[in-house]
Write a protein that holds these residues in place. Structure first.
Motif, PDB file in Angstrom:
ATOM      1  N   ARG A   6       0.831  -1.206   0.000  1.00 19.99           N
ATOM      2  CA  ARG A   6       0.000   0.000   0.000  1.00 19.99           C
ATOM      3  C   ARG A   6       0.858   1.245   0.000  1.00 19.99           C
ATOM      4  O   ARG A   6       2.029   1.206   0.403  1.00 19.99           O
ATOM      5  N   ASP A   7       0.247   2.314  -0.442  1.00 18.54           N
ATOM      6  CA  ASP A   7       0.875   3.624  -0.405  1.00 18.54           C
ATOM      7  C   ASP A   7      -0.006   4.485   0.490  1.00 18.54           C
ATOM      8  O   ASP A   7      -1.095   4.903   0.080  1.00 18.54           O
ATOM      9  N   ASN A   8       0.436   4.737   1.693  1.00 16.57           N
ATOM     10  CA  ASN A   8      -0.389   5.467   2.653  1.00 16.57           C
ATOM     11  C   ASN A   8      -0.647   6.904   2.211  1.00 16.57           C
ATOM     12  O   ASN A   8      -1.715   7.456   2.474  1.00 16.57           O
ATOM     13  N   ALA A   9       0.309   7.499   1.555  1.00 15.72           N
ATOM     14  CA  ALA A   9       0.152   8.890   1.121  1.00 15.72           C
ATOM     15  C   ALA A   9      -0.919   9.026   0.048  1.00 15.72           C
ATOM     16  O   ALA A   9      -1.598  10.051  -0.035  1.00 15.72           O
ATOM     17  N   LYS A  10      -1.074   7.973  -0.771  1.00 22.36           N
ATOM     18  CA  LYS A  10      -2.040   8.011  -1.868  1.00 22.36           C
ATOM     19  C   LYS A  10      -3.309   7.233  -1.562  1.00 22.36           C
ATOM     20  O   LYS A  10      -4.230   7.223  -2.371  1.00 22.36           O
ATOM     21  N   ASN A  11      -3.359   6.589  -0.405  1.00 22.15           N
ATOM     22  CA  ASN A  11      -4.518   5.753  -0.036  1.00 22.15           C
ATOM     23  C   ASN A  11      -4.817   4.703  -1.108  1.00 22.15           C
ATOM     24  O   ASN A  11      -5.960   4.528  -1.539  1.00 22.15           O
ATOM     25  N   THR A  12      -3.770   4.034  -1.529  1.00 19.32           N
ATOM     26  CA  THR A  12      -3.922   2.966  -2.517  1.00 19.32           C
ATOM     27  C   THR A  12      -3.397   1.648  -1.963  1.00 19.32           C
ATOM     28  O   THR A  12      -2.518   1.624  -1.099  1.00 19.32           O
ATOM     29  N   VAL A  13      -3.943   0.574  -2.482  1.00 18.59           N
ATOM     30  CA  VAL A  13      -3.489  -0.760  -2.122  1.00 18.59           C
ATOM     31  C   VAL A  13      -3.366  -1.575  -3.406  1.00 18.59           C
ATOM     32  O   VAL A  13      -4.158  -1.413  -4.328  1.00 18.59           O
ATOM     33  N   THR A  14      -2.353  -2.416  -3.448  1.00 18.80           N
ATOM     34  CA  THR A  14      -2.062  -3.214  -4.635  1.00 18.80           C
ATOM     35  C   THR A  14      -1.939  -4.674  -4.245  1.00 18.80           C
ATOM     36  O   THR A  14      -1.422  -4.997  -3.164  1.00 18.80           O
ATOM     37  N   LEU A  15      -2.415  -5.533  -5.104  1.00 18.55           N
ATOM     38  CA  LEU A  15      -2.271  -6.977  -4.907  1.00 18.55           C
ATOM     39  C   LEU A  15      -1.561  -7.545  -6.124  1.00 18.55           C
ATOM     40  O   LEU A  15      -2.128  -7.576  -7.218  1.00 18.55           O
ATOM     41  N   GLN A  16      -0.334  -7.961  -5.942  1.00 16.55           N
ATOM     42  CA  GLN A  16       0.433  -8.617  -6.994  1.00 16.55           C
ATOM     43  C   GLN A  16       0.171 -10.114  -6.899  1.00 16.55           C
ATOM     44  O   GLN A  16       0.459 -10.735  -5.871  1.00 16.55           O
ATOM     45  N   MET A  17      -0.392 -10.665  -7.951  1.00 13.92           N
ATOM     46  CA  MET A  17      -0.768 -12.075  -7.947  1.00 13.92           C
ATOM     47  C   MET A  17       0.105 -12.825  -8.941  1.00 13.92           C
ATOM     48  O   MET A  17       0.055 -12.542 -10.152  1.00 13.92           O
ATOM     49  N   ASN A  18       0.889 -13.746  -8.441  1.00 14.18           N
ATOM     50  CA  ASN A  18       1.795 -14.535  -9.263  1.00 14.18           C
ATOM     51  C   ASN A  18       1.406 -16.008  -9.209  1.00 14.18           C
ATOM     52  O   ASN A  18       0.664 -16.435  -8.316  1.00 14.18           O
ATOM     53  N   SER A  19       1.927 -16.753 -10.155  1.00 15.56           N
ATOM     54  CA  SER A  19       1.662 -18.204 -10.213  1.00 15.56           C
ATOM     55  C   SER A  19       0.172 -18.486 -10.056  1.00 15.56           C
ATOM     56  O   SER A  19      -0.233 -19.340  -9.262  1.00 15.56           O
ATOM     57  N   LEU A  20      -0.618 -17.784 -10.817  1.00 15.88           N
ATOM     58  CA  LEU A  20      -2.068 -17.906 -10.686  1.00 15.88           C
ATOM     59  C   LEU A  20      -2.554 -19.290 -11.072  1.00 15.88           C
ATOM     60  O   LEU A  20      -1.996 -19.943 -11.972  1.00 15.88           O
ATOM     61  N   LYS A  21      -3.597 -19.722 -10.378  1.00 22.44           N
ATOM     62  CA  LYS A  21      -4.194 -21.027 -10.586  1.00 22.44           C
ATOM     63  C   LYS A  21      -5.662 -20.847 -10.982  1.00 22.44           C
ATOM     64  O   LYS A  21      -6.274 -19.829 -10.619  1.00 22.44           O
TER      65      LYS A  21
END
Length: 121
Positions: free
Chosen positions: A71-86
């Motif tokens: 997350r970036d607290n200054a921008k109020n954003t959250v990211t989910l990096q999804m690898n090796s997806l099933k």
């Protein structure tokens, strides 16, 4: 009015990667926890990953070692990096946020509308 807007879903082959992003906007004083839930057809909604304002993370056992939340607290954003997806990762993914509003200093708990992630075998 507080809004959560997700982006980044789509169709990917098994073993591939996707990156989901979510931005909180509106009258915000502070965002505490942010996270991602998912719901697949016919299944219960489940917590995928969660992150506090201090950076403490929590993951569902099914995604540990494959997904990374940040997350970036200054921008109020959250990211989910999804690898090796099933294929079993296929679901609608919803962003969530909890915190305090800017206008009346009241608490909030909000959900985004969701973004579809489809993993083909």
């Amino acid at each position: 009015q507080l809004q959560l807007v997700e982006s980044g879903g789509g169709l990917v082959q098994a073993g591939g990667s996707l990156r989901l992003s979510c931005a909180a906007s509106g009258s915000i004083f502070r965002v505490n926890a942010m996270g991602w839930y998912r719901q697949a057809p016919g299944k219960q909604r489940e917590l995928v990953a969660h992150i506090t304002s201090g950076g403490t993370t929590n993951y569902a056992d099914s995604v540990k070692g494959r997904f990374i939340i940040s997350r970036d607290n200054a921008k109020n954003t959250v990211t989910l990096q999804m690898n090796s997806l099933k294929p079993e990762d296929t679901a609608v993914y919803h962003c969530t946020a909890e915190g305090v509003t800017g206008l009346f200093r009241s608490t909030f708990s909000s959900w985004g509308q969701g973004t579809q992630v489809t993993v083909s075998s």
